[in-house]
Design a protein around this motif. Structure first.
Motif, short mmCIF file in Angstrom:
data_model
loop_
_atom_site.label_atom_id
_atom_site.label_comp_id
_atom_site.label_asym_id
_atom_site.label_seq_id
_atom_site.Cartn_x
_atom_site.Cartn_y
_atom_site.Cartn_z
N GLY A 180 1.09 24.12 -11.35
CA GLY A 180 1.63 23.71 -9.70
C GLY A 180 0.40 24.21 -9.10
N MET A 181 -0.11 25.14 -9.30
CA MET A 181 -1.40 26.21 -8.59
C MET A 181 -2.45 24.97 -8.78
N ILE A 182 -2.88 24.75 -10.07
CA ILE A 182 -3.68 23.62 -10.14
C ILE A 182 -4.28 22.48 -10.00
N LEU A 183 -2.31 22.06 -9.96
CA LEU A 183 -2.95 20.21 -8.97
C LEU A 183 -2.30 20.93 -7.56
N TYR A 184 -1.92 21.37 -7.16
CA TYR A 184 -1.81 22.10 -5.36
C TYR A 184 -3.52 22.48 -5.53
N VAL A 185 -4.22 22.50 -5.87
CA VAL A 185 -5.72 23.12 -5.59
C VAL A 185 -6.46 21.76 -5.72
N THR A 186 -6.74 21.22 -6.68
CA THR A 186 -7.51 20.06 -7.41
C THR A 186 -6.80 18.72 -5.93
N SER A 187 -4.95 18.28 -6.00
CA SER A 187 -4.99 17.60 -4.47
C SER A 187 -5.44 17.65 -3.72
N TYR A 188 -5.65 18.59 -3.02
CA TYR A 188 -5.75 18.81 -1.30
C TYR A 188 -7.34 18.54 -1.65
N TYR A 189 -8.03 18.84 -3.00
CA TYR A 189 -9.64 19.01 -2.71
C TYR A 189 -10.16 17.31 -2.55
N ALA A 190 -9.06 16.96 -3.66
CA ALA A 190 -9.16 15.39 -3.90
C ALA A 190 -8.85 14.41 -1.98
N PHE A 191 -8.19 15.43 -1.80
CA PHE A 191 -7.75 15.09 0.43
C PHE A 191 -8.74 15.52 0.55
N LEU A 222 -7.45 9.02 -2.98
CA LEU A 222 -7.07 8.83 -2.22
C LEU A 222 -6.24 8.50 -3.25
N SER A 223 -6.47 8.01 -4.12
CA SER A 223 -5.76 7.62 -5.32
C SER A 223 -5.33 8.87 -6.63
N ILE A 224 -6.83 9.68 -6.49
CA ILE A 224 -6.87 11.02 -6.91
C ILE A 224 -5.40 11.65 -6.23
N PHE A 225 -6.04 11.99 -4.98
CA PHE A 225 -5.02 13.12 -4.62
C PHE A 225 -3.57 12.31 -4.28
N GLY A 226 -2.98 10.76 -4.70
CA GLY A 226 -1.84 10.45 -5.01
C GLY A 226 -1.14 10.90 -5.66
N LEU A 227 -2.80 10.96 -7.26
CA LEU A 227 -0.89 11.06 -8.31
C LEU A 227 -1.66 12.37 -8.37
N LEU A 228 -2.09 13.43 -8.08
CA LEU A 228 -2.07 15.01 -8.17
C LEU A 228 -1.08 15.53 -7.26
N ALA A 237 2.54 14.31 -8.83
CA ALA A 237 2.39 15.20 -10.30
C ALA A 237 3.13 16.52 -9.59
N LEU A 238 2.03 17.46 -8.85
CA LEU A 238 2.74 18.57 -8.18
C LEU A 238 3.97 17.85 -7.77
N TYR A 239 4.10 17.54 -6.92
CA TYR A 239 5.32 17.68 -6.47
C TYR A 239 7.17 17.27 -7.49
N PHE A 240 6.74 16.07 -8.39
CA PHE A 240 7.36 16.07 -9.41
C PHE A 240 7.60 17.42 -10.66
N THR A 241 6.50 18.19 -10.64
CA THR A 241 6.43 19.38 -11.38
C THR A 241 7.78 20.37 -11.07
N VAL A 242 7.43 20.51 -9.75
CA VAL A 242 8.51 21.94 -8.77
C VAL A 242 9.57 20.91 -8.87
N PHE A 243 10.15 19.79 -8.77
CA PHE A 243 11.23 18.84 -8.19
C PHE A 243 12.16 19.39 -9.90
N ILE A 244 11.18 19.27 -11.11
CA ILE A 244 11.89 19.02 -12.52
C ILE A 244 11.93 20.86 -12.65
N GLU A 245 10.91 21.57 -12.19
CA GLU A 245 11.58 22.98 -12.14
C GLU A 245 12.56 23.61 -11.26
N LYS A 246 12.84 23.12 -10.30
CA LYS A 246 14.21 23.90 -9.24
C LYS A 246 15.18 23.14 -9.51
N CYS A 247 15.35 21.39 -9.97
CA CYS A 247 16.61 20.96 -9.85
C CYS A 247 17.32 21.00 -12.01
#
Length: 238
Positions: free
Chosen positions: A208-219, A175-181, A184-194
């Motif tokens: 973003g794709m790497i963080l997306y896959v690894t975070s949901y595998y952790a979930f 759960l902690s790994i998922f939260g961190l990843l 980080a994924l949202y922060f990456t998208v947020f910085i890119e867009k804004c």
């Protein structure tokens, strides 16, 4: 016979995990070279594989997991076409997905005291609100959806952070790994867009794709661990 079944399930699970991360590599290459057709074909497969992986490994097969991941699958399709209509559908899908995600985590962890969560949300709300306030590259019509996303991500991060410190009986590192990843994924998208929207998307989207896959595998791993922990606690109480 039981040993053979366990061995077969183990091989099947690891084969699907290999497929999952192989698709992730294909997606990263597609993002780097902007192959839209490959993105459209392979990105939804990540969520579909997670659904199948959960189906063959979970004893509970909780409908909440399927619904939550189904909205992730829909969102992964809607955000690929570059049109305002599909973008709005994607935003609606991710809002529903994150809301279900928060409820599901609270349900799995059997949260009863919400005061620590409210306290843990505050720093995340402050950070994302500050970044939103100083950004001068917010796309037209995206301010309020981004504000909603900031609130939901802050709540999700607050739930996970408070669980790490307060819930020792049902704590799993996944759960902690998922939260961190995922943060980080949202922060990456947020910085890119804004802040860095003038840069080519290939700077951020492969990451973003790497963080997306690894975070949901952790979930997925968190859900499996939490179900086992809850089953053990229930058996011990009986």
């Amino acid at each position: 016979m039981q040993l053979l079944t366990k061995k077969y399930n183990f091989i099947q699970e690891n084969t699907i995990v290999c497929f999952l991360f192989s698709f992730a590599i294909v997606e990263v290459l597609a993002e780097l070279f902007s192959f839209k057709m490959i993105l459209f074909a392979f990105r939804p497969l990540v969520a579909a594989l997670l659904i199948y992986l959960y189906w063959i490994t979970s004893k509970e097969r909780n409908v909440f997991f399927f619904i939550t991941t189904f909205f992730l699958l829909l969102t992964s399709i809607f955000i690929i076409p570059e049109s305002q209509f599909f973008l709005m559908l994607g935003l609606a899908g991710i809002i529903i997905h994150r809301t279900l995600l928060i409820v599901y985590i609270i349900k799995l962890n059997k949260v009863k005291d919400f005061i620590p969560i409210l306290i843990a949300i505050i720093p995340f709300i402050f950070i994302f609100s500050y970044l939103l306030s100083i950004s001068d590259e917010i796309p037209v019509g995206s301010y309020y959806p981004l504000m909603m996303q900031n609130i939901l991500v802050s709540i999700l991060a607050g739930v996970i952070l408070s669980n790490y410190f307060m819930n020792e009986s049902n704590n799993t590192p996944w759960l902690s790994i998922f939260g961190l990843l995922s943060t980080a994924l949202y922060f990456t998208v947020f910085i890119e867009k804004c802040f860095l929207s003038n840069l080519p998307p290939t700077y951020f989207r492969p990451l973003g794709m790497i963080l997306y896959v690894t975070s949901y595998y952790a979930f997925y791993k968190f859900v499996i661990d939490a179900e086992k922990l809850n089953a053990d606690l229930k058996a011990n109480n009986e």
